[in-house]
Design an enzyme around this catalytic site. Structure first.
Site, PDB file in Angstrom:
ATOM      1  N   ASP A 109      89.882  63.066  47.172  1.00 16.33           N
ATOM      2  CA  ASP A 109      89.444  64.048  48.161  1.00 16.33           C
ATOM      3  C   ASP A 109      88.707  63.357  49.319  1.00 16.33           C
ATOM      4  OD1 ASP A 109      88.989  66.969  48.751  1.00 16.33           O
ATOM      5  OD2 ASP A 109      86.900  66.334  48.612  1.00 16.33           O
ATOM      6  N   HIS A 118      95.772  74.031  48.879  1.00 13.21           N
ATOM      7  CA  HIS A 118      94.699  74.981  48.583  1.00 13.21           C
ATOM      8  C   HIS A 118      93.756  75.203  49.757  1.00 13.21           C
ATOM      9  CE1 HIS A 118      93.009  71.033  47.936  1.00 13.21           C
ATOM     10  NE2 HIS A 118      91.800  71.543  48.003  1.00 13.21           N
ATOM     11  N   ASP A 119      93.875  74.392  50.800  1.00 12.35           N
ATOM     12  CA  ASP A 119      93.010  74.527  51.973  1.00 12.35           C
ATOM     13  C   ASP A 119      93.737  75.100  53.186  1.00 12.35           C
ATOM     14  OD1 ASP A 119      90.653  73.574  50.851  1.00 12.35           O
ATOM     15  OD2 ASP A 119      91.109  71.484  51.318  1.00 12.35           O
TER      16      ASP A 119
END
Length: 543
Positions: free
Chosen positions: A191, A315-316
């Protein structure tokens, strides 16, 4: 030649995938339950977003313990079973490592708050803050009164940035990788990993929000090489999420000679509908910019044999069919076109859960339907700026990360078959039309189209390993490119909007149709007619 370019990765957001307990939250056993579905789709790896112990301020990206499972998702035994069952089906599990920051509930930070100098040096505490801004809005610094110091949090106030300059921190994180590697994990996603190296001097940014001082920082390549070498993950699938990076940096991160990462995520192509590069200011998609970005990144990366992750959803990000396609009258056609665009690019395609059935944005009407911390923060920021509530809700409807996090739509039963309880986030109301059950056995469905795309990548070297060659066209909404490998050539023709287009091409007789998203083709001697959101891939036939 990158071996992972023959692979396809499927991303799962466990909280929204499948609930086996009825508590409204997806879990690890839910992933195990659906492994045969993913085997049927044909994917090679499953990337799971964090399921570690967390207060869930940022849905698990605020990790409080990297080697314990949050009970909301299950147990370590569940994870062991998942790794085993996936392996039995030829699927590798990839974990999401959030190494730029930890939750403020992590024991390291709690010791730092207690004034332990060893653990204060695990984080970035300063006597005075800079004017840097958090990516979630507001200051990137939080004052701790009893320490009379400020700590850095580039994201939420409960996500304190780690101090990678401290070798003890780096060793702690290596041990996390070693732990999961020993468990049988086959890959890692890191990440915002290009933010881990902060500058020696912390100063105010009088030109921006501070990111130019910490993005792709002074020791980032050194730290990545050390992490990869010392944990022995050189040959595993690894992908780094790169925030506000440059193509030159990614040419290093993913260059096989550098021995850092197998590939990178970059997001430049997902800002082509940001007005003035601002996420919360809407504009129509800039097609010319989208095409030029793909052309540049594809051609530059292949110069040094660097690879990339190719994707439109995660997911973003809002759902691509709502964002770049048409989620009403051209829903399935445009979803297939976008899939074609991504799966014929050079790199490793990533499918985000629900993308393979054309899931759309949520279109929530009320602010209390949202759960995402970024969305809730920006709701108040935009209201405070004086924007009308109706406009703010429209912006959230287009941009919120919750659009991608609505529960997976499995069937037409209550809550789309996701849970027998109350889902943590509201199910999209269109689930009775858009769901797995409706598409699984339909040869013309979006799901079947994705299966075909994955099968073709494994069948043709030109798709997995061919060079990307731009094809010049003056029509903004027409995107054409070629893939070339030895004596094979693919020509990819994409109509990005709902207007009919005519394309004149030479030597069409040398090609055969490999895949297309309409039932028929309109091709004459030198002309191809492209209908709204039409996608056609033509394959050369060797003499």
């Amino acid at each position: 030649m990158n071996k992972f370019e023959e692979a396809v990765v499927y991303q799962i957001y466990p909280k929204s995938f499948f609930d086996t307990t009825g508590n409204g939250l997806g879990d690890i056993k839910g992933v195990i339950t659906k492994l045969d579905y993913l085997k049927n789709l044909g994917v090679d790896y499953i990337w799971l977003t964090p399921f570690f112990v967390s207060p869930q301020r940022d849905n698990g990206y605020d990790v409080a313990n990297y080697v314990e499972i949050d009970k909301m998702y299950g147990t370590m035994s569940d994870v062991d079973a998942l790794i085993h069952e996936a392996d039995q089906r030829g699927i590798g599990i990839m974990l999401d490592m959030v190494f730029n920051h930890t939750s403020t509930e992590h024991v390291w930070f709690q010791k730092a708050l207690a004034g332990d100098p060893e653990y204060m040096d695990y984080y970035i505490f300063k006597d005075e803050p800079t004017n840097w801004q958090s990516k979630f809005g507001g200051s990137a610094w939080e004052y701790v009164e009893h320490l009379n110091k400020w700590y850095l949090h580039l994201f939420d106030v409960t996500q304190a940035d780690l101090n990678w300059n401290n070798p003890n921190v780096r060793e702690e994180l290596k041990n996390v990788i070693r732990f999961w590697k020993a468990k049988g994990i086959k890959g890692f996603r890191f990440d915002v990993v290009n933010l881990i190296s902060k500058p020696e001097l912390f100063e105010d940014d009088h030109e921006g929000d501070g990111r130019r001082f910490y993005t792709d920082g002074p020791h980032v390549h050194e730290y990545l090489k050390e992490l990869v070498q010392d944990t022995g993950i050189e040959d595993m699938i690894t992908v780094g999420e790169m925030s506000s990076t440059s193509i030159e940096q990614c040419m290093r991160y993913a260059n096989p000679q550098e021995k850092e990462l197998a590939m990178c995520f970059n997001f430049h192509h997902l800002k082509v509908d940001y007005k003035n590069n601002q996420k919360w200011v809407l504009q129509d998609c800039d097609y010319d910019l989208l095409k030029s970005l793909f052309d540049e990144w594809q051609t530059r990366l292949q110069e040094v044999d660097s690879s990339c992750a190719v994707f439109l959803n995660n997911h973003d990000q809002p759902r691509s069919v709502s964002r770049f396609g048409d989620d009403t009258c051209n829903w399935d056609i445009s979803a297939k076109m976008l899939a074609t665009m991504i799966h014929f690019l050079k790199g490793t395609p990533y499918i985000y859960q629900g993308e393979e059935i054309g899931m759309t944005n949520a279109h929530y009407k009320e602010i209390d339907q949202y759960r995402d911390v970024e969305s809730l923060n920006y709701y108040h920021i935009l209201i405070d700026e004086g924007k009308p509530q109706e406009e703010v809700m429209h912006i959230l409807g287009e941009r919120s990360r919750d659009n991608s996090r609505t529960p997976m739509q499995w069937d037409t039963s209550l809550n789309a078959g996701f849970t027998s309880g109350t889902p943590w986030l509201g199910v999209n109301t269109n689930y009775t039309q858009i769901n797995v059950e409706n598409q699984l056995d339909d040869p013309n469905s979006i799901f079947s189209y994705y299966k075909q795309l994955i099968k073709l990548r494994k069948q043709y070297k030109v798709i997995a390993h061919g060079h990307y060659v731009p094809y010049e066209t003056s029509t903004p909404s027409l995107y054409i490119y070629q893939r070339v490998y030895q004596n094979e050539k693919c020509l990819v023709l994409l109509n990005l909007n709902k207007e009919n287009k005519t394309v004149s091409l030479d030597n069409l007789g040398d090609f055969k149709a490999l895949i297309h998203n309409y039932e028929d083709l309109i091709i004459t001697d030198q002309t191809v007619e492209l209908r709204p959101f039409e996608a056609i891939v033509l394959l050369s036939t060797p003499a």
